[in-house]
Design an enzyme around this catalytic site. Structure first.
Site, PDB file in Angstrom:
ATOM      1  N   PRO A   1       1.085  27.761 122.438  1.00 34.64           N
ATOM      2  CA  PRO A   1       2.086  27.801 123.511  1.00 34.64           C
ATOM      3  C   PRO A   1       1.691  28.786 124.602  1.00 34.64           C
ATOM      4  CG  PRO A   1       3.131  27.875 121.360  1.00 34.64           C
ATOM      5  CD  PRO A   1       1.663  28.064 121.130  1.00 34.64           C
ATOM      6  N   ARG A   2       2.035  28.437 125.843  1.00 34.96           N
ATOM      7  CA  ARG A   2       1.676  29.265 126.988  1.00 34.96           C
ATOM      8  C   ARG A   2       2.375  30.622 126.952  1.00 34.96           C
ATOM      9  NH1 ARG A   2      -2.149  29.988 130.994  1.00 34.96           N
ATOM     10  NH2 ARG A   2      -1.203  30.863 132.870  1.00 34.96           N
TER      11      ARG A   2
ATOM     12  N   GLU B   1      -4.197  34.842 136.170  1.00 28.63           N
ATOM     13  CA  GLU B   1      -4.761  35.607 137.289  1.00 28.63           C
ATOM     14  C   GLU B   1      -5.599  36.785 136.794  1.00 28.63           C
ATOM     15  OE1 GLU B   1      -1.313  33.279 138.632  1.00 28.63           O
ATOM     16  OE2 GLU B   1      -1.599  34.719 137.000  1.00 28.63           O
TER      17      GLU B   1
ATOM     18  N   MET C   1      -1.776  36.484 121.436  1.00 34.56           N
ATOM     19  CA  MET C   1      -2.310  36.390 122.790  1.00 34.56           C
ATOM     20  C   MET C   1      -3.820  36.638 122.789  1.00 34.56           C
ATOM     21  SD  MET C   1       0.198  35.537 124.685  1.00 34.56           S
ATOM     22  CE  MET C   1      -0.574  35.803 126.292  1.00 34.56           C
ATOM     23  N   GLY C   2      -4.528  35.998 123.729  1.00 26.99           N
ATOM     24  CA  GLY C   2      -5.939  36.310 123.954  1.00 26.99           C
ATOM     25  C   GLY C   2      -6.918  35.602 123.040  1.00 26.99           C
TER      26      GLY C   2
END
Length: 423
Positions: A270-271, A65, A311-312
């Site tokens: 991985p999420r 989001e 992350m990112g």
């Protein structure tokens, strides 16, 4: 009267549940950073006031989001450079993504628990001129307090699956009054528009703006340097936003490909970061040659798997991919964002579970950019076809990029609705 009593009953249930949630926050704070532990009181409305009031408050549940809303936030920054932007998230990964994208350009905190006093206290400090909820996660007390304070609430890039619509319909005594207090809903697809109509949203407060993710993905900037200094010599399969047991399926695919393509490289993403350690343990037990991106500056020649445990960086990985698998689709999680690999003209593979983004997946599948599979054998066969004939893979990838170009415009439509509601 009955609707009000039911909302108070809902609040009472939350009061009973929140102590357990708070204990869980404290436990997580011990395992995470000191900053995460310190910020747990934001969940009760004790948030720092923004530098200025009267701006926009965006609520984004988590990473997806935040990324979807980012292009709209950037547009507002261009159009109204002096307007304060506040972004709330629910998860630490969402919080980290806000900081990675915007730094200190936006005010950020965790959304409080949906208690009347907590939400009222938060809104009293922020004093937004509008609250913009991204995609989903409608909180009755947040929306009620905004309504009482005459703060317009919009749902942007709104998603409403058939399953969610049926569930909301069953608790209509709680959901219907909440729906009546929304100023406007910008639906991301026809399914979502139809489900909001099914739930009773009047057409004068509902728009089919389409999915902002088309614009967001199409505007993504290329990485300054190839991921981990990879060149074009090795075929690369990137598995993005994976869930258990998808990593095991991908390892099986890799083992099926290695005899014919010994230099193929699998990049696993991985999420959820809390699964990084478990996935690394699985790789070690499988006996494959792997590295973790956080510890390795580049990919060794003998490496077969890269675990992207940062992350990112998923988009950066997609930019060196020959083939992309989008996770949450073999695992029954509804599928994640297939537009990210399509934006860089990479052919996409997904499992059968694509109900989170059915319109996007349908567009990509119809044009040949996305292929659905049901097993590791199916995926290996498809990968073998694309690796043997790169021109076929290239054609599929370019078709996906064209879908993005053909479906842009949701960003401007959403911005037009925001201006109309907030003028």
């Amino acid at each position: 009267m009955a609707q009000t009593l039911f909302r108070w009953f809902y609040s009472f249930v939350l009061v009973l549940v929140i102590p357990f949630a708070f204990i869980n926050l404290v436990r997580r704070g011990v395992l995470r950073t000191r900053d995460y532990n310190r910020r747990r009181f934001e969940r009760f409305g004790f948030v720092a006031p923004p530098p200025a009031t009267g701006g926009y408050l965006f609520h984004c549940v988590s990473v997806g989001e935040v990324v979807a809303a980012s292009c709209l936030i950037k547009k507002i920054m261009q159009q109204e450079p002096n307007t304060q932007i506040t972004v709330t998230t629910t998860t630490p990964t969402g919080s980290a993504r806000v900081r990675a994208i915007f730094g200190n350009q936006v005010h950020h905190f965790y959304l409080p628990y949906d208690l009347h006093m907590a939400m009222a206290g938060m809104l009293r400090r922020v004093k937004p001129k509008a609250v913009l909820i991204t995609e989903v996660e409608l909180w009755p007390n947040l929306i009620h307090v905004c309504w009482r304070k005459c703060i317009p609430v919009m749902v942007i890039n709104a998603r409403m699956t058939d399953r969610s619509a049926r569930r909301y319909k069953k608790v209509g005594i709680l959901f219907e009054p909440m729906l009546g207090k929304l100023s406007h809903v910008c639906a991301q697809g026809q399914r979502d528009y139809d489900n909001y109509r099914f739930l009773g949203m009047p057409p004068d407060r509902l728009s089919l703006t389409n999915n902002i993710k088309f614009d967001q993905a199409a505007n993504a900037k290329p990485a300054a340097m190839p991921f981990m200094h990879l060149n074009n010599a090795r075929p690369v399969l990137v598995a993005g936003s994976t869930h258990d047991p998808e990593e095991k399926v991908l390892l099986s695919v890799l083992n099926r490909l290695l005899p014919e393509f010994p230099d193929v490289l699998l990049i696993l993403v991985p999420r959820h970061p809390e699964r990084f350690a478990a996935v690394e343990k699985m790789l070690a037990e499988a006996g494959v040659h792997y590295v973790c991106s956080e510890a390795a500056g580049q990919v060794p020649a003998h490496c077969q798997v890269v675990l992207l445990n940062e992350m990112g960086r998923l988009n950066e990985a997609y930019q060196v991919a020959n083939i992309a698998f989008v996770g949450g689709s073999l695992a029954d999680r509804g599928g994640h964002n297939a537009l990210e690999p399509a934006a860089v003209a990479v052919p996409v593979i997904m499992g059968p579970h694509t109900y989170n983004n059915p319109v996007i997946c349908a567009y990509l599948e119809q044009c040949g950019a996305l292929t659905l599979v049901n097993s590791d054998e199916d995926m290996a066969t498809l990968c073998r076809t694309w690796l043997t004939d790169p021109e076929v893979a290239k054609k599929a990838g370019l078709a996906g990029r064209q879908v993005l170009e053909d479906n842009r415009g949701a960003l401007q439509k959403t911005w037009n609705e925001i201006q109309r509601i907030c003028r």
